[in-house]
Motif scaffolding. Structure first.
Motif, short mmCIF file in Angstrom:
data_model
loop_
_atom_site.label_atom_id
_atom_site.label_comp_id
_atom_site.label_asym_id
_atom_site.label_seq_id
_atom_site.Cartn_x
_atom_site.Cartn_y
_atom_site.Cartn_z
N TYR A 192 43.09 23.40 40.74
CA TYR A 192 43.26 23.44 41.90
C TYR A 192 44.32 22.33 41.88
N GLN A 193 44.56 21.15 41.18
CA GLN A 193 45.93 21.03 41.64
C GLN A 193 46.96 21.72 41.45
N TYR A 194 47.11 22.61 39.79
CA TYR A 194 47.92 23.23 39.31
C TYR A 194 48.15 24.84 40.58
N PHE A 195 46.72 25.44 40.99
CA PHE A 195 47.62 26.27 42.16
C PHE A 195 47.71 25.97 43.19
N PHE A 196 47.02 25.09 43.86
CA PHE A 196 48.11 24.60 44.87
C PHE A 196 48.68 23.46 45.16
N VAL A 197 48.98 22.52 43.98
CA VAL A 197 49.22 20.95 45.03
C VAL A 197 50.30 21.07 43.53
N LYS B 232 53.49 25.22 40.79
CA LYS B 232 54.14 26.01 41.51
C LYS B 232 55.88 25.00 42.12
N TYR C 49 55.59 29.09 39.29
CA TYR C 49 54.58 28.09 38.51
C TYR C 49 54.69 27.56 37.62
N ARG D 291 48.98 36.81 43.62
CA ARG D 291 50.28 35.82 44.04
C ARG D 291 50.49 34.35 42.79
N TYR D 292 49.33 34.38 42.11
CA TYR D 292 49.12 33.37 40.99
C TYR D 292 49.01 33.72 39.68
#
Length: 634
Positions: A53-58, A61, A66, A495-496
């Protein structure tokens, strides 16, 4: 919260579980070992999901891209300036995705095993080995450099050896564990040589630096490694091929696939762990980790493509003939890993890892489903099953979902990832595309052959020794994995997880028509042959004759390996070498010893201890010297 403050706990928690349960489990946690191991992994899974969660959404990027983050990096063994073996943790889209997959699937296996392995004499040892396996795989996917990955790669091999041979009192399990260990050791030798070549010419073991030095424009290191040849092939091609051999061995690709079906001798939850998210996808992850370097060499990409496509087709055909339900799934795994590898060979990085992601959920669901069936009927053979849908309604429903997913039927997860692979094949190699299309139809056929023979086919006489299909801890993982097998396909994976310059694949509805129709045709074929007990399967087997027998005997690969090892290596090389060692080498040494002994015996009177004898020798020497002096004086 910074990654460095907690990220190391994710692999270290399973390691702690291994140490505690391995040392004290049998004595102090004989009944609660499963709960202890499961709670430890639950914490690791929560931390892994939080990291994702932290990496992909917070924080992951920056400027729409990324980043590669190394929250922990410690120099362990320095060799020379710029060359050292480090121990650290690397976070990028691929490793974070694998972090979630490994911990979640392992957690499901831990929970399922609470019921499946209950009452086992070595219950605590089993959970200790599961923890070691999980630690090994987490260390592998989080490695910052290629030698750290190799260390954990070998630790995964040791862990799989322990788990496959868990039932050490069964000769078949012991033989399977040794077979897996030996076959993958040969492949890993190639991997190690490939690492040494890459490290020598790039001057580093670090993934980031290695990739940068070998892919940079006007790179001196790239010029050196491509300019140096062996047998007319550049050392870069040799290194990449050798590294891929290590991956092919671990992922059970042709012709190193023979160990995986035998690995089914281990406990069924172990099969789910090995096949779904850990050991066998390590080869795919390895190629993906070094993918920018592989993109330089089109020849090796072609090798990966054809090995993957051939493995997918051959394993799919063999799966159609097997009667052991776990072996059907084993060959299915080989086939699906083949899909992932030929997608990588055709530059479908995202498509390959997307299928790895979805496959983890529906393949673990399939294995835990057959584990539930085996726990209920106490046999692996399809012939002893049938009509189980009424007695095992939850297992039946979840297993059907997994079958639809692996067959590529929409809207289940496998449809989306498999379509991306097929589109990649269509755009780059039409022959591979048509082969993959046929293989997808074969996949649907053998999976629904398995489904109908287990849950329909014939009316089964109720077994009054069983009152239900399992405890809650065996049912909960099935439900969660079934939800995942439906839902994860809707994740916009590209997207990720993607590489620079890779475009998101757009698949028109018309393109999906052929794969879906072939999947439905495969399902219809299985329905016609196996929905109800009849003579059609036997008639078909007799009609195919030798062809069916050849496929059922797995194209005689095991017999070929035995012939090569026993007749050629043992008789043609080992026996002559043993004769030379015994008669020439040992004979020469024994002869020298005999000569020395005889010479010693012959001169031992010179050291008799008698003074008068020594005086005679002394006088004789003086006379001899005097004679020499007189002669020379003249």
């Amino acid at each position: 919260m910074e990654y460095a403050s907690y990220i190391a706990l994710i692999p270290l928690l399973p390691l702690a579980g291994f140490v505690v349960l391995g040392l004290f489990g049998q004595k102090h946690f004989s009944r609660t070992a499963g709960i202890v191991g499961t709670l430890i992994l639950l914490v690791a899974t929560v931390l892994a999901c939080y990291t994702a969660y932290q990496y992909f959404f917070v924080t992951g990027k920056v400027n729409g891209v990324y980043q590669t983050i190394e929250p922990i990096k410690l120099t362990w063994l320095p060799f020379s300036p710029g060359m050292s073996i480090d121990m650290g943790i690397l976070l990028d889209p691929a490793s974070v995705m694998m972090l979630v997959v490994v911990t979640f699937i392992s957690l499901m296996v831990h929970v399922f095993s609470l019921g499946y392995m209950k009452g086992e004499e070595r219950f605590a040892v089993y959970y200790a080995f599961l923890s070691l396996f999980t630690f090994s795989m987490l260390g592998l996917v989080l490695s910052t450099n290629i030698f750290q990955l190799y260390i954990f790669w070998e630790l995964v091999g040791v862990s799989s050896f322990l788990l496959i041979g868990f039932y050490y009192d069964r000769p078949a399990a012991v033989a399977a564990a040794k077979k897996a260990f030996i076959v993958t050791r040969f492949a890993d030798l190639g991997f190690l040589i490939g690492i040494l070549i890459l490290a020598f010419y790039s001057g580093t073991l670090d993934f980031g630096a290695l990739i940068q030095r070998l892919t940079a424009t006007h790179s001196t290191q790239l010029a050196q490694i491509t300019g140096t040849t062996f047998l007319g092939v550049s050392l870069l091609s040799w290194a990449l091929a050798l590294v891929f051999i290590g991956g092919a061995g671990k992922s059970a690709m042709f012709p190193l696939h023979i160990w995986l079906p035998d690995a089914m001798e281990g406990p069924t939850p172990v099969s789910a762990l090995i096949h779904a998210a850990t050991m066998v996808v390590a080869g795919v992850y390895l190629v993906a980790r070094l993918y920018p370097v592989y993109l330089i060499d089109g020849t090796i990409l072609q090798l990966i493509t054809w090995i993957g496509a051939l493995s997918a087709l051959l394993a799919g055909l063999i799966a159609c003939t097997q009667t052991d339900i776990k072996r059907v799934l084993a060959y299915s795994t080989i086939s699906q890993i083949g899909y992932m590898l030929f997608a990588l060979g055709l530059t479908g990085y995202t498509a390959s890892l997307f299928h790895l992601f979805t496959h983890a959920f529906f393949k673990s669901l399939l294995f835990l489903g057959v584990g539930s069936v085996i726990h209920f009927v106490h046999t692996n053979e399809m012939g002893n099953m049938g009509g189980l849908r009424k007695e095992m309604p939850l297992t039946h429903g979840t297993f059907l979902i997994a079958c639809f997913a692996i067959a590529g039927v929409p809207p289940f997860a496998g449809f989306y990832s498999k379509e991306e692979i097929l589109m990649t094949a269509w755009e780059h190699n039409k022959l591979i595309y048509y082969g993959a299309l046929v293989t997808s139809g074969i996949t649907a056929f053998y999976m629904f052959r398995l489904y109908f023979r287990i849950f329909w086919n014939k009316t089964r006489v109720p077994d009054h020794h069983h009152h239900s299909e399992g405890t809650w801890n065996m049912k909960l993982p099935l439900v969660l994995l079934a939800l995942a097998a439906v839902g994860v396909g809707f994740i916009p994976f590209a997207r990720y997880v993607a590489i620079d310059g890779e475009k998101e694949i757009s698949i028109p509805l018309s393109f999906s028509l052929a794969p879906v129709l072939l999947a439905l045709a495969g399902i219809a074929g299985a329905y016609g042959l196996y929905y109800k007990e009849n003579e059609r399967p036997q008639k078909l087997e007799r009609a195919l004759g030798g062809l069916y027998k050849t496929v059922k005997q797995k194209f005689y690969f095991d017999e070929l390996y035995l012939f090569v090892t026993k007749k050629i290596i043992f008789n043609g090389i080992a026996k002559p070498a043993a004769w030379i060692d015994k008669h020439v080498v040992d004979g020469t040494m024994n002869g020298l010893g005999w000569i020395t002994t005889r010479f010693s015996i012959s001169i031992r009177t010179l050291q008799s201890g008698r003074i008068q004898g020594y005086l005679i020798y002394f006088l004789g020497g003086i006379v001899a010297l005097a004679a020499m002096c007189i002669y020379l004086w003249k």
